[in-house]
Design an enzyme around this catalytic site. Structure first.
Site, PDB file in Angstrom:
ATOM      1  N   GLY A  14       2.310 -10.749   6.361  1.00 49.91           N
ATOM      2  CA  GLY A  14       3.623 -10.247   5.960  1.00 49.91           C
ATOM      3  C   GLY A  14       4.319  -9.459   7.054  1.00 49.91           C
ATOM      4  O   GLY A  14       4.076  -9.680   8.251  1.00 49.91           O
ATOM      5  N   THR A  95       0.694  -3.826  -1.461  1.00 50.39           N
ATOM      6  CA  THR A  95       0.171  -2.832  -2.414  1.00 50.39           C
ATOM      7  C   THR A  95       1.350  -2.258  -3.215  1.00 50.39           C
ATOM      8  O   THR A  95       1.680  -1.077  -3.100  1.00 50.39           O
ATOM      9  CB  THR A  95      -0.539  -1.678  -1.664  1.00 50.39           C
ATOM     10  OG1 THR A  95       0.358  -1.189  -0.635  1.00 50.39           O
ATOM     11  CG2 THR A  95      -1.821  -2.116  -1.019  1.00 50.39           C
ATOM     12  N   PRO A  96       2.015  -3.122  -4.007  1.00 55.84           N
ATOM     13  CA  PRO A  96       3.211  -2.635  -4.730  1.00 55.84           C
ATOM     14  C   PRO A  96       2.835  -1.691  -5.866  1.00 55.84           C
ATOM     15  O   PRO A  96       1.655  -1.481  -6.141  1.00 55.84           O
ATOM     16  CB  PRO A  96       3.809  -3.929  -5.290  1.00 55.84           C
ATOM     17  CG  PRO A  96       2.646  -4.843  -5.442  1.00 55.84           C
ATOM     18  CD  PRO A  96       1.680  -4.497  -4.357  1.00 55.84           C
ATOM     19  N   ALA A 225       3.194  10.994   5.426  1.00 54.82           N
ATOM     20  CA  ALA A 225       4.198  10.753   6.476  1.00 54.82           C
ATOM     21  C   ALA A 225       5.451  10.144   5.847  1.00 54.82           C
ATOM     22  O   ALA A 225       6.575  10.582   6.108  1.00 54.82           O
ATOM     23  CB  ALA A 225       3.633   9.824   7.549  1.00 54.82           C
ATOM     24  N   ASN A 226       5.261   9.149   4.987  1.00 56.65           N
ATOM     25  CA  ASN A 226       6.422   8.516   4.358  1.00 56.65           C
ATOM     26  C   ASN A 226       7.132   9.478   3.416  1.00 56.65           C
ATOM     27  O   ASN A 226       8.368   9.509   3.347  1.00 56.65           O
ATOM     28  CB  ASN A 226       6.011   7.248   3.613  1.00 56.65           C
ATOM     29  CG  ASN A 226       6.017   6.047   4.543  1.00 56.65           C
ATOM     30  OD1 ASN A 226       6.403   6.165   5.702  1.00 56.65           O
ATOM     31  ND2 ASN A 226       5.579   4.906   4.068  1.00 56.65           N
ATOM     32  N   CYS A 278       8.502   0.654   1.285  1.00 51.26           N
ATOM     33  CA  CYS A 278       7.478   1.696   1.412  1.00 51.26           C
ATOM     34  C   CYS A 278       7.799   3.029   0.739  1.00 51.26           C
ATOM     35  O   CYS A 278       6.972   3.553   0.004  1.00 51.26           O
ATOM     36  CB  CYS A 278       7.201   1.954   2.888  1.00 51.26           C
ATOM     37  SG  CYS A 278       6.528   0.519   3.708  1.00 51.26           S
ATOM     38  N   PHE A 279       8.965   3.588   1.040  1.00 59.02           N
ATOM     39  CA  PHE A 279       9.195   4.989   0.655  1.00 59.02           C
ATOM     40  C   PHE A 279       8.988   5.245  -0.843  1.00 59.02           C
ATOM     41  O   PHE A 279       8.210   6.108  -1.234  1.00 59.02           O
ATOM     42  CB  PHE A 279      10.604   5.430   1.060  1.00 59.02           C
ATOM     43  CG  PHE A 279      10.732   5.815   2.512  1.00 59.02           C
ATOM     44  CD1 PHE A 279       9.637   5.742   3.357  1.00 59.02           C
ATOM     45  CD2 PHE A 279      11.941   6.241   3.029  1.00 59.02           C
ATOM     46  CE1 PHE A 279       9.744   6.101   4.694  1.00 59.02           C
ATOM     47  CE2 PHE A 279      12.061   6.602   4.363  1.00 59.02           C
ATOM     48  CZ  PHE A 279      10.960   6.527   5.198  1.00 59.02           C
TER      49      PHE A 279
HETATM   50  P1  NAD Z   1       4.087  -8.367   2.498  1.00 54.52           P
HETATM   51  O1  NAD Z   1       4.250  -8.589   1.037  1.00 54.52           O
HETATM   52  O2  NAD Z   1       5.183  -8.743   3.432  1.00 54.52           O
HETATM   53  O3  NAD Z   1       2.768  -9.149   3.005  1.00 54.52           O
HETATM   54  C1  NAD Z   1       1.538  -9.149   2.349  1.00 54.52           C
HETATM   55  C2  NAD Z   1       0.939 -10.560   2.439  1.00 54.52           C
HETATM   56  O4  NAD Z   1      -0.413 -10.521   1.957  1.00 54.52           O
HETATM   57  C3  NAD Z   1       1.654 -11.596   1.569  1.00 54.52           C
HETATM   58  O5  NAD Z   1       2.131 -12.652   2.391  1.00 54.52           O
HETATM   59  C4  NAD Z   1       0.588 -12.074   0.575  1.00 54.52           C
HETATM   60  O6  NAD Z   1       0.679 -13.457   0.265  1.00 54.52           O
HETATM   61  C5  NAD Z   1      -0.689 -11.783   1.344  1.00 54.52           C
HETATM   62  N1  NAD Z   1      -1.880 -11.648   0.488  1.00 54.52           N
HETATM   63  C6  NAD Z   1      -2.038 -10.883  -0.632  1.00 54.52           C
HETATM   64  N2  NAD Z   1      -3.295 -10.993  -1.091  1.00 54.52           N
HETATM   65  C7  NAD Z   1      -3.962 -11.839  -0.268  1.00 54.52           C
HETATM   66  C8  NAD Z   1      -5.297 -12.331  -0.222  1.00 54.52           C
HETATM   67  N3  NAD Z   1      -6.212 -11.942  -1.128  1.00 54.52           N
HETATM   68  N4  NAD Z   1      -5.640 -13.205   0.767  1.00 54.52           N
HETATM   69  C9  NAD Z   1      -4.723 -13.581   1.682  1.00 54.52           C
HETATM   70  N5  NAD Z   1      -3.450 -13.143   1.709  1.00 54.52           N
HETATM   71  C10 NAD Z   1      -3.074 -12.276   0.741  1.00 54.52           C
HETATM   72  O7  NAD Z   1       3.729  -6.827   2.659  1.00 54.52           O
HETATM   73  P2  NAD Z   1       3.971  -5.903   3.960  1.00 54.52           P
HETATM   74  O8  NAD Z   1       5.348  -5.389   3.974  1.00 54.52           O
HETATM   75  O9  NAD Z   1       3.428  -6.608   5.167  1.00 54.52           O
HETATM   76  O10 NAD Z   1       3.037  -4.663   3.606  1.00 54.52           O
HETATM   77  C11 NAD Z   1       1.631  -4.761   3.653  1.00 54.52           C
HETATM   78  C12 NAD Z   1       1.029  -3.382   3.531  1.00 54.52           C
HETATM   79  O11 NAD Z   1       1.416  -2.584   4.652  1.00 54.52           O
HETATM   80  C13 NAD Z   1       1.463  -2.591   2.300  1.00 54.52           C
HETATM   81  O12 NAD Z   1       0.392  -1.798   1.870  1.00 54.52           O
HETATM   82  C14 NAD Z   1       2.576  -1.718   2.824  1.00 54.52           C
HETATM   83  O13 NAD Z   1       2.723  -0.530   2.066  1.00 54.52           O
HETATM   84  C15 NAD Z   1       2.074  -1.379   4.214  1.00 54.52           C
HETATM   85  N6  NAD Z   1       3.133  -1.050   5.176  1.00 54.52           N
HETATM   86  C16 NAD Z   1       4.305  -1.741   5.184  1.00 54.52           C
HETATM   87  C17 NAD Z   1       5.277  -1.434   6.128  1.00 54.52           C
HETATM   88  C18 NAD Z   1       6.597  -2.160   6.143  1.00 54.52           C
HETATM   89  O14 NAD Z   1       7.492  -1.678   6.808  1.00 54.52           O
HETATM   90  N7  NAD Z   1       6.742  -3.273   5.457  1.00 54.52           N
HETATM   91  C19 NAD Z   1       5.037  -0.455   7.090  1.00 54.52           C
HETATM   92  C20 NAD Z   1       3.815   0.209   7.070  1.00 54.52           C
HETATM   93  C21 NAD Z   1       2.870  -0.106   6.112  1.00 54.52           C
HETATM   94  C1  UDX Z   2       9.325   3.430   6.769  1.00 57.90           C
HETATM   95  C2  UDX Z   2       8.745   4.449   7.784  1.00 57.90           C
HETATM   96  O1  UDX Z   2       9.780   4.915   8.653  1.00 57.90           O
HETATM   97  C3  UDX Z   2       7.648   3.813   8.598  1.00 57.90           C
HETATM   98  O2  UDX Z   2       7.088   4.767   9.485  1.00 57.90           O
HETATM   99  C4  UDX Z   2       6.596   3.313   7.636  1.00 57.90           C
HETATM  100  O3  UDX Z   2       5.556   2.733   8.348  1.00 57.90           O
HETATM  101  C5  UDX Z   2       7.201   2.327   6.652  1.00 57.90           C
HETATM  102  O4  UDX Z   2       8.273   2.943   5.957  1.00 57.90           O
HETATM  103  P1  UDX Z   2      10.994   1.374   6.921  1.00 57.90           P
HETATM  104  O5  UDX Z   2      10.942   1.368   5.427  1.00 57.90           O
HETATM  105  O6  UDX Z   2      10.803   0.084   7.638  1.00 57.90           O
HETATM  106  O7  UDX Z   2       9.912   2.373   7.519  1.00 57.90           O
HETATM  107  O8  UDX Z   2      12.436   1.947   7.356  1.00 57.90           O
HETATM  108  P2  UDX Z   2      13.030   3.351   7.846  1.00 57.90           P
HETATM  109  O9  UDX Z   2      13.669   3.147   9.151  1.00 57.90           O
HETATM  110  O10 UDX Z   2      12.067   4.448   7.730  1.00 57.90           O
HETATM  111  O11 UDX Z   2      14.188   3.563   6.782  1.00 57.90           O
HETATM  112  C6  UDX Z   2      13.915   3.738   5.396  1.00 57.90           C
HETATM  113  C7  UDX Z   2      15.208   3.913   4.626  1.00 57.90           C
HETATM  114  O12 UDX Z   2      15.789   5.175   4.919  1.00 57.90           O
HETATM  115  C8  UDX Z   2      16.273   2.862   4.958  1.00 57.90           C
HETATM  116  O13 UDX Z   2      16.900   2.453   3.775  1.00 57.90           O
HETATM  117  C9  UDX Z   2      17.228   3.599   5.860  1.00 57.90           C
HETATM  118  O14 UDX Z   2      18.526   3.077   5.803  1.00 57.90           O
HETATM  119  C10 UDX Z   2      17.146   5.004   5.280  1.00 57.90           C
HETATM  120  N1  UDX Z   2      17.504   6.020   6.275  1.00 57.90           N
HETATM  121  C11 UDX Z   2      16.736   6.206   7.388  1.00 57.90           C
HETATM  122  C12 UDX Z   2      18.629   6.786   6.077  1.00 57.90           C
HETATM  123  O15 UDX Z   2      19.334   6.630   5.075  1.00 57.90           O
HETATM  124  N2  UDX Z   2      18.945   7.721   7.019  1.00 57.90           N
HETATM  125  C13 UDX Z   2      18.200   7.947   8.146  1.00 57.90           C
HETATM  126  O16 UDX Z   2      18.551   8.834   8.929  1.00 57.90           O
HETATM  127  C14 UDX Z   2      17.055   7.155   8.330  1.00 57.90           C
END
Ligand code: NAD
Ligand code: UDX
Length: 468
Positions: A14, A95-96, A225-226, A278-279
């Site tokens: 993802g 991890t929704p 952190a978030n 995430c947030f």
């Molecule tokens: P995502 O939904 O984009 O990707 C997750 C992928 O995992 C999906 O494609 C799904 O099909 C796959 N999957 C689920 N179960 C599986 C299994 N058993 N075997 C194989 N594949 C499987 O999610 P994401 O945005 O990449 O987030 C992943 C994690 O990282 C979450 O815990 C999220 O909170 C964390 N995270 C996300 C961000 C972000 O900015 N998106 C940043 C930091 C941390």
């Molecule tokens: C966030 C964290 O920043 C990142 O460290 C973590 O790993 C995943 O979650 P992300 O959700 O990708 O990242 O976006 P981010 O840039 O943090 O923005 C989050 C939301 O806050 C967005 O909707 C953005 O528009 C809003 N935002 C951010 C504001 O409204 N004002 C700001 O000054 C900064």
């Protein structure tokens, strides 16, 4: 556990798994990196020869994929084979928030994490380091360890060590964040496993930036952190409303408070409310954990950060309705931007969804343009089909997909800026104003419109936190 890491497997292709593994492969050409996913369609897109079809839009990602894919970076649906061969396995699955049962609406749904642990337990054949990359509630490593322990007992060749290595990348800036992280956090017990992961990062990250902690501090730090970042957005958004009623200007206030080095200037831009995957989920998870441990006051404190966010979304649609004489029936509103922030095609928890739904509910006809979000994605987010005729059919709200920015302005009573894409920053208000139906409004939830210029072109302008 002394493991020399030659082959990595990442479960989950993802927004985190894809870019993170691409950068590891890029920086460590001596390591084979295999990213697996249950979602065959997503894997096919990662393997598409046309790089514009990658499932994720992220500046700089195409270039990294071009360098590594087929060399030491592979995307595959063959989960069993790739787990078997791996020395180190990253769990990077979604991890929704749980939608039903105990903790619904707050707790993380860990079924994908548990399924991954079970797959690893079943298919791994040797000593394997398992790394939590997903954001997880504190003490999840306990669960993973328990699942893995079972198979260790049944097979002497199998041995596991669990590490926590949360990901701090922000979408839209993922490649830069991964290439030059503020810090890398590694939590664990087994020194050798920690060092094996540290050795990978040392290929491009300075040692001082690699922080090692116990497992629980690492897991908890990611949620915290978030929560701290989101808290800043809710704080500044609450003050944006106060600016609007008192004549203060939120940009001036942000600048003034951000110059205090104890606070810092980043993450103080008022907006329509934070979005992203995430947030909200991570703060609600923190709320749930606090409740679980009986810390009611802590839970309600953090819950308020989310509550202010929903209030900010609602506040925007109420202002639009009030300025447009209390009714949106037979009115055209151009929507500029649908993703939750600029430079990503991700719409998860985008404030645009809530705000657009409210405006449609009020009978408005929305003309939506976003440079990266597809028609199908908006249909799915709004739960409403695109109105292909694109005409104002009556009092029932509807929406149409626009391929060009200009289409959102044609005959519009108002335009609403919801995402801070660069291309919305220097619009030619003089020409665009002529296309609109007057009196017409510009609602700018991102503070990017030059209000003086727009007003000089005969437009009414409302800008978040601007009380002039
Ligand atoms: P995502 O939904 O984009 O990707 C997750 C992928 O995992 C999906 O494609 C799904 O099909 C796959 N999957 C689920 N179960 C599986 C299994 N058993 N075997 C194989 N594949 C499987 O999610 P994401 O945005 O990449 O987030 C992943 C994690 O990282 C979450 O815990 C999220 O909170 C964390 N995270 C996300 C961000 C972000 O900015 N998106 C940043 C930091 C941390
Ligand atoms: C966030 C964290 O920043 C990142 O460290 C973590 O790993 C995943 O979650 P992300 O959700 O990708 O990242 O976006 P981010 O840039 O943090 O923005 C989050 C939301 O806050 C967005 O909707 C953005 O528009 C809003 N935002 C951010 C504001 O409204 N004002 C700001 O000054 C900064």
């Amino acid at each position: 556990m002394a493991v020399d890491v030659k082959v990595i497997c990442c479960i989950g292709a993802g927004y985190v798994g894809g870019p993170t593994m691409a950068v590891i492969a890029d920086k460590c050409p001596h390591i084979e990196v295999n990213v697996v996913d249950l979602n065959k369609n997503r894997i096919d897109l990662w393997n598409n020869s046309d790089l514009s079809k990658l499932p994720i839009f992220e500046p700089g990602l195409k270039e990294v994929i071009k360098r590594c894919r087929g060399r030491n970076l592979h995307f595959s649906s063959l989960i069993e084979e790739n787990i078997k061969r791996a020395d180190m396995i990253f769990i990077s699955v979604n991890t929704p928030i749980k939608t039903k049962g105990i903790g619904a609406g707050k707790a993380s749904d860990l079924k994908w994490v548990e399924a991954s642990a079970r797959q690893i337990s079943k298919f791994a054949k040797k000593e394997t380091i398992v790394v939590e990359k997903s954001t997880l509630p504190v003490r999840t490593a306990d669960t993973i360890q328990q699942i893995l322990k079972e198979s260790e007992l049944n097979n002497k060749n199998k041995k596991f060590s669990v590490l926590s290595n949360p990901e701090f990348l922000a979408e839209g800036n993922a490649i830069k964040d991964l290439e030059n992280p503020d810090r890398v956090l590694i939590g664990g017990v087994d020194e050798e496993s920690i060092n094996a992961l540290k050795k990978i990062y040392l290929n491009w990250v300075d040692e001082e930036k690699i922080l090692t902690t116990n497992l629980w501090s690492s897991e908890l730090s990611k949620l915290v952190a978030n929560a701290f970042l989101a808290q800043r957005i809710s704080s500044i958004n609450s003050i944006s409303a106060l600016c609007e009623t008192t004549g203060a200007d939120i940009k001036e206030v942000s600048l003034a408070i951000g110059m205090d080095s104890r606070l810092g200037s980043k993450f103080l831009a008022a907006g329509p409310g934070f979005g992203g995957s995430c947030f909200k989920k991570d703060i609600l998870n923190l709320v749930y954990i606090s409740e679980y441990y009986g810390l009611k006051e802590v839970a309600s404190y953090w819950e308020q950060v989310v509550a202010i966010n929903s209030w900010q979304n609602k506040r925007i649609s109420k202002i639009i309705l009030a300025k447009l004489f209390g009714t949106l029936a037979k009115k055209k509103i151009g929507i500029l931007g649908f993703s939750f922030k600029a430079n990503t095609n991700d719409t998860r928890e985008s404030p645009a969804i809530r705000i657009c739904k409210d405006l449609i509910e009020e009978g408005g006809s929305l003309y939506i343009y976003d440079p990266r979000v597809s028609l199908e994605q908006i249909e799915s987010d709004l739960g409403l089909k695109n109105n292909y005729q694109g005409n104002l059919t009556g009092d029932l709200g509807n929406w149409s997909y626009c391929k060009k920015i200009i289409d959102t302005f044609e005959g519009a009573d108002a335009v609403l800026v919801l995402t801070e894409w660069d291309q919305f920053k220097d619009l030619n208000w003089e020409n665009l104003s002529k296309l609109m139906r007057h009196p017409s409004w510009v609602f700018d939830t991102r503070g990017i419109v030059d209000t003086v210029e727009a007003k000089s072109c005969g437009l009414n302008v409302w800008q978040v936190g601007n009380g002039e």
